[in-house]
Scaffold this motif. Structure first.
Motif, PDB file in Angstrom:
ATOM      1  N   LEU A  73       8.959   4.659   3.564  1.00 28.21           N
ATOM      2  CA  LEU A  73       8.822   5.797   4.478  1.00 28.21           C
ATOM      3  C   LEU A  73       9.855   5.721   5.596  1.00 28.21           C
ATOM      4  O   LEU A  73      10.526   6.707   5.913  1.00 28.21           O
ATOM      5  CB  LEU A  73       7.414   5.823   5.069  1.00 28.21           C
ATOM      6  CG  LEU A  73       7.133   6.913   6.111  1.00 28.21           C
ATOM      7  CD1 LEU A  73       7.083   8.283   5.444  1.00 28.21           C
ATOM      8  CD2 LEU A  73       5.823   6.630   6.836  1.00 28.21           C
ATOM      9  N   LEU A  74       9.997   4.543   6.173  1.00 31.68           N
ATOM     10  CA  LEU A  74      10.944   4.360   7.271  1.00 31.68           C
ATOM     11  C   LEU A  74      12.390   4.475   6.794  1.00 31.68           C
ATOM     12  O   LEU A  74      13.246   5.006   7.505  1.00 31.68           O
ATOM     13  CB  LEU A  74      10.709   3.003   7.940  1.00 31.68           C
ATOM     14  CG  LEU A  74       9.441   2.928   8.799  1.00 31.68           C
ATOM     15  CD1 LEU A  74       9.035   1.485   9.049  1.00 31.68           C
ATOM     16  CD2 LEU A  74       9.656   3.663  10.121  1.00 31.68           C
ATOM     17  N   ALA A  75      12.663   3.991   5.595  1.00 31.32           N
ATOM     18  CA  ALA A  75      14.023   4.078   5.059  1.00 31.32           C
ATOM     19  C   ALA A  75      14.378   5.518   4.697  1.00 31.32           C
ATOM     20  O   ALA A  75      15.478   5.997   4.986  1.00 31.32           O
ATOM     21  CB  ALA A  75      14.160   3.181   3.837  1.00 31.32           C
ATOM     22  N   THR A 127       5.782   3.608   0.236  1.00 26.16           N
ATOM     23  CA  THR A 127       5.210   2.503   0.998  1.00 26.16           C
ATOM     24  C   THR A 127       5.687   2.696   2.435  1.00 26.16           C
ATOM     25  O   THR A 127       6.568   3.527   2.704  1.00 26.16           O
ATOM     26  CB  THR A 127       5.700   1.148   0.467  1.00 26.16           C
ATOM     27  OG1 THR A 127       7.123   1.063   0.664  1.00 26.16           O
ATOM     28  CG2 THR A 127       5.364   0.979  -1.000  1.00 26.16           C
ATOM     29  N   LEU A 128       5.146   1.928   3.354  1.00 24.42           N
ATOM     30  CA  LEU A 128       5.549   2.057   4.753  1.00 24.42           C
ATOM     31  C   LEU A 128       7.040   1.742   4.912  1.00 24.42           C
ATOM     32  O   LEU A 128       7.761   2.409   5.664  1.00 24.42           O
ATOM     33  CB  LEU A 128       4.712   1.115   5.620  1.00 24.42           C
ATOM     34  CG  LEU A 128       4.525   1.510   7.091  1.00 24.42           C
ATOM     35  CD1 LEU A 128       3.957   2.913   7.206  1.00 24.42           C
ATOM     36  CD2 LEU A 128       3.626   0.502   7.795  1.00 24.42           C
ATOM     37  N   GLU A 151       0.837  -1.200   0.000  1.00 21.34           N
ATOM     38  CA  GLU A 151       0.000   0.000   0.000  1.00 21.34           C
ATOM     39  C   GLU A 151       0.874   1.253   0.000  1.00 21.34           C
ATOM     40  O   GLU A 151       1.876   1.332   0.710  1.00 21.34           O
ATOM     41  CB  GLU A 151      -0.893   0.000   1.244  1.00 21.34           C
ATOM     42  CG  GLU A 151      -1.826   1.192   1.323  1.00 21.34           C
ATOM     43  CD  GLU A 151      -2.664   1.189   2.596  1.00 21.34           C
ATOM     44  OE1 GLU A 151      -3.325   2.201   2.866  1.00 21.34           O
ATOM     45  OE2 GLU A 151      -2.632   0.162   3.317  1.00 21.34           O
ATOM     46  N   GLU A 152       0.489   2.222  -0.808  1.00 20.18           N
ATOM     47  CA  GLU A 152       1.238   3.472  -0.883  1.00 20.18           C
ATOM     48  C   GLU A 152       0.555   4.551  -0.053  1.00 20.18           C
ATOM     49  O   GLU A 152      -0.670   4.634  -0.002  1.00 20.18           O
ATOM     50  CB  GLU A 152       1.364   3.939  -2.335  1.00 20.18           C
ATOM     51  CG  GLU A 152       2.245   3.034  -3.185  1.00 20.18           C
ATOM     52  CD  GLU A 152       2.451   3.591  -4.583  1.00 20.18           C
ATOM     53  OE1 GLU A 152       1.814   4.616  -4.915  1.00 20.18           O
ATOM     54  OE2 GLU A 152       3.232   3.000  -5.345  1.00 20.18           O
ATOM     55  N   LEU A 193       3.751  12.123   7.900  1.00 21.85           N
ATOM     56  CA  LEU A 193       3.258  10.758   7.704  1.00 21.85           C
ATOM     57  C   LEU A 193       3.923   9.782   8.675  1.00 21.85           C
ATOM     58  O   LEU A 193       3.275   8.892   9.225  1.00 21.85           O
ATOM     59  CB  LEU A 193       3.520  10.315   6.259  1.00 21.85           C
ATOM     60  CG  LEU A 193       2.697  11.022   5.179  1.00 21.85           C
ATOM     61  CD1 LEU A 193       3.223  10.657   3.794  1.00 21.85           C
ATOM     62  CD2 LEU A 193       1.221  10.650   5.300  1.00 21.85           C
ATOM     63  N   LEU A 194       5.231   9.965   8.870  1.00 17.92           N
ATOM     64  CA  LEU A 194       5.974   9.088   9.777  1.00 17.92           C
ATOM     65  C   LEU A 194       5.436   9.191  11.195  1.00 17.92           C
ATOM     66  O   LEU A 194       5.183   8.172  11.855  1.00 17.92           O
ATOM     67  CB  LEU A 194       7.460   9.461   9.753  1.00 17.92           C
ATOM     68  CG  LEU A 194       8.371   8.646  10.676  1.00 17.92           C
ATOM     69  CD1 LEU A 194       8.543   7.230  10.138  1.00 17.92           C
ATOM     70  CD2 LEU A 194       9.727   9.323  10.829  1.00 17.92           C
TER      71      LEU A 194
END
Length: 215
Positions: free
Chosen positions: A177-179, A173-174, A166-167, A202-203
């Motif tokens: 996002l974390l990377a 993607t999740l 999911e985007e 978002l994070l």
């Protein structure tokens, strides 16, 4: 005259190195008691070939001439104390404040050698610990997401389906996002770019504890 000869001539004749009063122990330590001040800083650093040295400086000099009070090879507590206590007690008692990191060894050195000085934790070391805590939390979540994605991909494959993560609103993607949030977490919010502000929002929405640790 070649370079080595010039170096030798300077060392042996021009620089007065042979008559230097600290020559006998210069490889182990150098002391400049005359540079003692009221506000000091003690830290460790690698000067050459990765070898660690403990350095004591006079903060009031602000890096100018007369800043260095001691340069000591190694970081062993007892060795550092043995060298610093070679300076007169009355001189060391004049120190009002000493800045240091959070290591117990540094605190022991400061307490023993400068008993009347107030110990102040270096804010840069505190910031470093906070940054490390934030990044560690981010990495922990990233591995959790990777693990969950791998499970989802395996389940989709077993069903003969194609897995698609999911985007989020910004296209990440999740996992992405974390990377991609790594660098923004090293910066203050006023230094974020437009895309970093969106990514941070978002994070923090997805992982509130990262937000709490960051702020």
């Amino acid at each position: 005259m070649d370079g080595k000869q010039l170096q030798s001539q300077y060392k042996d004749h021009l620089s007065d190195f042979q008559n230097w009063d600290q020559r006998a122990h210069a490889q182990e330590y150098i002391l400049y008691p005359k540079n003692m001040g009221y506000h000091l800083c003690i830290d460790e650093t690698a000067l050459s070939k990765g070898d660690l040295y403990t350095i004591l400086i006079n903060r009031d000099k602000r890096g100018r001439k007369g800043s260095i009070i001691a340069v000591i090879q190694g970081t062993k507590t007892d060795d550092i104390i043995a060298v610093l206590t070679k300076m007169p007690q009355e001189l060391r008692n004049q120190v009002k404040e000493i800045t240091l990191d959070m290591a117990g060894s540094m605190q022991k050195i400061a307490k023993t050698c400068f008993p009347r000085a107030m110990q102040v934790i270096d804010r840069f070391h505190v910031q470093k610990l906070v940054y490390e805590a934030v990044q560690e939390l981010r990495i922990t979540y990233r591995w959790q997401v990777i693990k969950e994605e791998n499970k989802a991909m395996k389940a989709a494959k077993e069903k003969g389906e194609v897995y698609k993560a999911e985007e989020l609103e910004n296209g990440d993607t999740l996992r992405q996002l974390l990377a991609r949030s790594r660098y923004l977490l090293f910066k203050s919010p006023d230094k974020w770019t437009k895309s970093q502000k969106i990514r941070a929002e978002l994070l923090f929405k997805q992982f509130e504890d990262i937000k709490h640790v960051y702020y």
